[in-house]
Scaffold this motif. Structure first.
Motif, PDB file in Angstrom:
ATOM      1  N   LEU A  20      -0.513  -7.709   2.120  1.00 29.94           N
ATOM      2  CA  LEU A  20      -1.469  -7.501   1.021  1.00 29.94           C
ATOM      3  C   LEU A  20      -1.228  -8.529  -0.078  1.00 29.94           C
ATOM      4  O   LEU A  20      -2.159  -9.123  -0.616  1.00 29.94           O
ATOM      5  CB  LEU A  20      -1.320  -6.073   0.466  1.00 29.94           C
ATOM      6  CG  LEU A  20      -2.363  -5.642  -0.558  1.00 29.94           C
ATOM      7  CD1 LEU A  20      -3.729  -5.443   0.092  1.00 29.94           C
ATOM      8  CD2 LEU A  20      -1.938  -4.343  -1.251  1.00 29.94           C
ATOM      9  N   VAL A  21       0.058  -8.772  -0.385  1.00 27.25           N
ATOM     10  CA  VAL A  21       0.393  -9.743  -1.433  1.00 27.25           C
ATOM     11  C   VAL A  21      -0.088 -11.135  -1.028  1.00 27.25           C
ATOM     12  O   VAL A  21      -0.712 -11.852  -1.823  1.00 27.25           O
ATOM     13  CB  VAL A  21       1.911  -9.752  -1.703  1.00 27.25           C
ATOM     14  CG1 VAL A  21       2.265 -10.792  -2.753  1.00 27.25           C
ATOM     15  CG2 VAL A  21       2.387  -8.365  -2.141  1.00 27.25           C
ATOM     16  N   LEU A  72     -11.385  -1.654   0.483  1.00 28.21           N
ATOM     17  CA  LEU A  72     -11.225  -0.474   1.345  1.00 28.21           C
ATOM     18  C   LEU A  72     -10.860   0.726   0.478  1.00 28.21           C
ATOM     19  O   LEU A  72     -10.019   0.604  -0.415  1.00 28.21           O
ATOM     20  CB  LEU A  72     -10.141  -0.717   2.396  1.00 28.21           C
ATOM     21  CG  LEU A  72     -10.363  -1.968   3.255  1.00 28.21           C
ATOM     22  CD1 LEU A  72      -9.193  -2.174   4.205  1.00 28.21           C
ATOM     23  CD2 LEU A  72     -11.674  -1.872   4.027  1.00 28.21           C
ATOM     24  N   PRO A  73     -11.509   1.860   0.756  1.00 30.86           N
ATOM     25  CA  PRO A  73     -11.338   3.001  -0.145  1.00 30.86           C
ATOM     26  C   PRO A  73      -9.888   3.445  -0.323  1.00 30.86           C
ATOM     27  O   PRO A  73      -9.498   3.874  -1.399  1.00 30.86           O
ATOM     28  CB  PRO A  73     -12.174   4.104   0.491  1.00 30.86           C
ATOM     29  CG  PRO A  73     -12.703   3.584   1.774  1.00 30.86           C
ATOM     30  CD  PRO A  73     -12.441   2.123   1.863  1.00 30.86           C
ATOM     31  N   HIS A  74      -9.082   3.326   0.741  1.00 28.62           N
ATOM     32  CA  HIS A  74      -7.728   3.867   0.608  1.00 28.62           C
ATOM     33  C   HIS A  74      -6.672   2.786   0.417  1.00 28.62           C
ATOM     34  O   HIS A  74      -5.482   3.062   0.412  1.00 28.62           O
ATOM     35  CB  HIS A  74      -7.399   4.752   1.812  1.00 28.62           C
ATOM     36  CG  HIS A  74      -8.334   5.916   1.915  1.00 28.62           C
ATOM     37  ND1 HIS A  74      -8.424   6.870   0.927  1.00 28.62           N
ATOM     38  CD2 HIS A  74      -9.279   6.221   2.825  1.00 28.62           C
ATOM     39  CE1 HIS A  74      -9.363   7.740   1.252  1.00 28.62           C
ATOM     40  NE2 HIS A  74      -9.906   7.369   2.398  1.00 28.62           N
ATOM     41  N   GLU A  75      -7.129   1.541   0.241  1.00 34.67           N
ATOM     42  CA  GLU A  75      -6.176   0.447   0.040  1.00 34.67           C
ATOM     43  C   GLU A  75      -5.615   0.517  -1.378  1.00 34.67           C
ATOM     44  O   GLU A  75      -6.346   0.747  -2.333  1.00 34.67           O
ATOM     45  CB  GLU A  75      -6.920  -0.863   0.235  1.00 34.67           C
ATOM     46  CG  GLU A  75      -6.047  -2.058   0.424  1.00 34.67           C
ATOM     47  CD  GLU A  75      -6.891  -3.257   0.848  1.00 34.67           C
ATOM     48  OE1 GLU A  75      -6.745  -3.717   1.984  1.00 34.67           O
ATOM     49  OE2 GLU A  75      -7.720  -3.717   0.025  1.00 34.67           O
ATOM     50  N   ALA A  76      -4.309   0.292  -1.489  1.00 35.83           N
ATOM     51  CA  ALA A  76      -3.674   0.357  -2.810  1.00 35.83           C
ATOM     52  C   ALA A  76      -4.152  -0.812  -3.673  1.00 35.83           C
ATOM     53  O   ALA A  76      -4.497  -1.868  -3.153  1.00 35.83           O
ATOM     54  CB  ALA A  76      -2.164   0.286  -2.656  1.00 35.83           C
ATOM     55  N   GLY A  77      -4.155  -0.615  -4.984  1.00 38.88           N
ATOM     56  CA  GLY A  77      -4.456  -1.708  -5.905  1.00 38.88           C
ATOM     57  C   GLY A  77      -3.411  -2.797  -5.724  1.00 38.88           C
ATOM     58  O   GLY A  77      -3.719  -3.956  -5.491  1.00 38.88           O
ATOM     59  N   ASN A  78      -2.153  -2.406  -5.825  1.00 35.16           N
ATOM     60  CA  ASN A  78      -1.101  -3.318  -5.408  1.00 35.16           C
ATOM     61  C   ASN A  78       0.006  -2.527  -4.737  1.00 35.16           C
ATOM     62  O   ASN A  78       0.157  -1.327  -4.998  1.00 35.16           O
ATOM     63  CB  ASN A  78      -0.566  -4.183  -6.551  1.00 35.16           C
ATOM     64  CG  ASN A  78       0.105  -3.369  -7.635  1.00 35.16           C
ATOM     65  OD1 ASN A  78       0.693  -2.321  -7.363  1.00 35.16           O
ATOM     66  ND2 ASN A  78       0.042  -3.840  -8.859  1.00 35.16           N
TER      67      ASN A  78
END
Lengths: 375, 431
Positions: free
Chosen positions: B54-55, B41-47
């Motif tokens: 997300l983790v 997703l374009p605005h999803e954080a890398g981590n």
């Protein structure tokens, strides 16, 4: 300056540096100042023979433009000139030469370029007056059609090298647009008045035009349509001035690093104190920024890149403000000796402070950036 | 996964250079990804360790990648006996090409970018077989247990003690802090003091510490912005078998150097391996945001505002050009590695200057707004823009001054002073 100089450019840099160390080191400026001389004509002619001005001149007019790197190469020369706070009319003569090579008729080019390239003819550019947009916006001089030619009126300020110049490049603006002329500096009605300048190696003048006749063959390009040519001339001058400023700052930073390593206080080199170290680290970063911005600007101008106009203003703002700040602080680190007439650092600081304001102050370039960015 | 939108994205590949073997690998990866990986997703954080979902999802992705025979994220070139595929770099490149429309398990960044090279470089055969595999098969997320409440920049000054007792195990006591994602991690690389009677760099040892044990307390730290990406750990007789000591006893500084070098290398290459950074324009493009703010506030003709906007355009451009210049110089060898600290220092310097001006352009709207939540962000950046993590601003300046400019080091205690004779936060107060 640029991190990616090619072989020819590295040679040009070495050759220019050696020539200046030999013929015009920083001490030369001191001698000229003491003798109240403007600059050394012999050195200027030798420099011209090395191709300093011929870079902008086509082969058919006695130059080497086809085989040289244009403003990128001239920027390499400018940087070296900055390292010795050179006092000759480099930027002004480059500006006039570039303008004639860019917009001149075959006759104009043949008439003026060989002498400029050879270092025999000197030029000065009358662009603007005083006020907040000085050095960027034309509008101090008007041109109205009169007989076969034009009549020029007005007053340009901060004109570099006008009294030594043979040719004046005059940028006139009025309701009909921008028109440019090349006239002899001894034309009737032209008066040149010296300004009291803080840079000891740079002569600035107010040039007044009182009903000065410019014949039709003095018109450079088309009447009222010189806006684009003017922008390109300005970009060229800015790229050169930023490169010069980088040279001025780089050299000062070098001898300041030597100084803080050699100078002891409280039993250790003053360069070991964080109080100085942290400032020098920041200055190093801003100096790298100045080198990056100036070399990027020179390349953008040479390549006519879409961001050339933005690039020169970015470079001018950063080089102008940061060089003054860096050298001012380098003087501080020298302590008392830095405030003496005998120490060279004030010659460097004078050039930096002066360059910050000439060809558009940082504030003027910030305004120009807003306009370029559509704000 | 039905109708995976990512599968529709046409990826620019280097397929024309594929050998038959590579081609087969590529097609297998392409087919598998379509049905098994979530789209990027374009605005999803890398981590984002403040985002437990997300983790958890990244854990699932890593497990699947390994189970399906792709060696786990960044495992393609790792030897088979340690859980990887033992293939050459070309296979990894091809895999990442194919993966570009999909989410990869970037929460494993500390594990794959730091722990893995440290263990591969300094570990025993058993450690490599056990721990590298558990990174690649998704079992272990890793943390770095370096900084302590007593200080972070002076890393070799760590106070956490490790003592070997009669049972042969090491017992760790102390506290670590600023551990990225500590509340989600399973294992940590922990630098501890094993001999305080020798000079400070010589008395350190590195341990592989299991987070899931009674002596280990992990507390998330709430930051000024409100979120919690970092933790503080309290180690109270934490047990580490001697088999989990990484490198020699009192040889921890050597491992720590690999650790820091791996971190820098990872940062330089791009922390989230396989995540394509947005195409950057080769030209200077002024940020339209500044003009928009002024327009909204009706100040676009105010000369003071315009001067500040122009200055911001300069900051952005120069900050970017410094990075490009230094990177070019590092690649060509014109600069030594130490010059790498310059862009890092200057981007922090410009960040701080930038927040000052953006906040000034906004005026009171930066600190409170009736119609927009995000307006607070501008003023908040004045509160939160600092350079602490990854080496404070002062540490960066020392690096540039001493390593790049070659200025003499600050005078300190004699280099061979035993650690327990150095003055510290505690002893200085007593004295």
């Amino acid at each position: 300056m640029d991190i990616e100089l090619n072989e020819d450019q590295t040679m040009l840099q070495d050759m220019t540096r050696r020539f200046l160390e030999d013929r015009s080191p920083i001490g030369a400026l001191r001698k000229q100042v003491n003798a109240s001389e403007s600059f050394d004509r012999d050195v200027w002619k030798e420099g011209a023979e090395l191709g300093w001005i011929a870079l902008f001149v086509p082969e058919e007019n006695g130059g080497i433009a086809e085989s040289a790197g244009g403003v990128e190469d001239a920027a390499i020369v400018a940087e070296e000139l900055g390292r010795v706070v050179f006092s000759g009319p480099f930027i002004s003569t480059c500006a006039v030469t570039f303008a004639i090579a860019q917009s001149g008729s075959a006759e104009q080019r043949e008439a003026h370029l060989p002498g400029l390239a050879a270092g025999e003819t000197l030029g000065a550019w009358c662009l603007s007056g005083r006020g907040p947009m000085a050095g960027i916006d034309a509008g101090a001089i008007t041109a109205k059609a009169s007989g076969n030619g034009f009549e020029l009126n007005g007053s340009a300020a901060f004109v570099q090298d006008a009294a030594d110049a043979d040719l004046l490049l005059v940028t006139a603006a009025d309701g009909d647009g921008i028109s440019q002329f090349v006239i002899p500096s001894d034309s009737a009605g032209v008066s040149i008045e010296a300004m009291e300048a803080l840079d000891l190696g740079r002569r600035l003048y107010v040039v007044k035009f009182d009903s000065v006749k410019a014949e039709a063959d003095a018109l450079l390009g088309e009447a009222g349509k010189a806006q684009d040519a003017l922008e390109k001339q300005l970009q060229t001058v800015l790229a050169l001035q930023c490169a010069e400023t980088v040279g001025v700052t780089d050299r000062t930073f070098e001898f300041t690093l030597e100084w803080v390593n050699d100078r002891y206080a409280f039993g250790r080199p003053i360069g070991s104190y964080q109080g100085l170290k942290h400032r020098l680290a920041r200055h190093c970063g801003h100096l790298e920024g100045a080198k990056a911005a100036a070399s990027y600007a020179a390349r953008a101008v040479r390549n006519d890149a879409p961001d050339a106009a933005i690039a020169v203003s970015v470079a001018k703002s950063h080089c102008g403000r940061m060089s003054t700040e860096i050298i001012r602080d380098c003087l501080q680190m020298h302590g008392g000796i830095g405030l003496t007439w005998e120490h060279d650092i004030h010659l460097y600081l004078r050039r930096a402070v002066s360059n910050e304001q000439l060809w558009g102050s940082p504030a003027a370039h910030h305004e120009r950036l807003c306009q370029l960015a559509g704000v | 996964m039905q109708n995976n939108p990512a599968a529709e994205i046409v990826v620019k590949t280097t397929e024309d250079q594929d050998t038959d073997e590579v081609r087969a690998f590529r097609l297998r990866a392409r087919e598998w990804m379509k049905d098994n990986l979530p789209p990027r997703l374009p605005h999803e954080a890398g981590n984002d360790f403040d985002d437990a979902k997300l983790v958890e999802r990244d854990r699932e992705i890593q497990k699947k990648l390994h189970a399906a025979g792709f060696g786990g994220h960044q495992g393609i070139t790792v030897p088979v006996e340690y859980g990887g595929l033992g293939l050459d770099q070309r296979f990894e490149d091809v895999f990442l090409e194919e993966a570009s429309p999909y989410r990869l398990p970037w929460s494993y960044g500390n594990a794959t970018n730091i722990a893995m090279p440290c263990i591969l470089g300094h570990g025993t055969e058993e450690q490599k077989k056990k721990y590298v595999r558990k990174i690649l098969d998704g079992t272990h997320l890793w943390a770095q247990l370096l900084s302590e409440p007593s200080g972070g920049s002076d890393l070799a000054g760590v106070l956490t003690r490790a003592e070997q007792r009669e049972d042969g195990n090491w017992y760790l006591n102390g506290s670590k802090v600023w551990t990225t994602g500590g509340h989600h991690c399973d294992m940590g690389l922990c630098l501890a003091r094993t001999d305080p009677t020798v000079r400070k760099h010589a008395g350190l040892t590195m341990f592989l510490v299991d987070f899931h044990q009674p002596g280990m307390t992990v507390n998330p730290i709430k930051l000024v912005m409100g979120g919690s990406e970092f933790c503080q750990e309290f180690l109270d007789d934490v047990v580490v078998p001697d088999a989990d000591r990484l490198g020699e006893v009192n040889g921890g500084w050597k491992v720590a150097q690999t650790q820091l070098a791996s971190e820098r290398k990872g940062m330089a290459r791009g922390w989230h391996v396989g995540m394509h950074r947005a195409e950057t324009s080769p030209y200077i493009e002024p940020n339209a945001r500044y003009g928009k703010i002024a327009k909204k506030l009706g100040t676009e003709n105010d000369s003071y505002t315009r001067a500040m906007i122009g200055e911001l355009i300069v900051y952005d451009a120069v900050s970017d050009l410094i990075g490009k210049r230094i990177n070019t110089g590092l690649r060509s060898g014109k600069f030594h590695g130490e010059a790498g600290a310059i862009p890092s220092l200057m981007s922090s310097v410009f960040d701080i200057d930038r927040t000052k001006l953006v906040s000034a352009i906004c005026g009171p709207e930066a600190i409170a707004s009736v119609d927009e939540k995000s307006a607070n962000g501008v003023g908040m950046s004045r509160v939160s823009t600092h350079r602490i993590g990854g080496g404070t601003l002062e540490t960066q300046m020392n690096l540039v001054a001493e390593r790049h400019l070659g200025l003499p080091r600050e005078l300190g205690p004699a280099p061979d002073t035993p650690f327990n004779e150095l003055r510290s936060n505690k002893t200085a107060k007593i004295a």
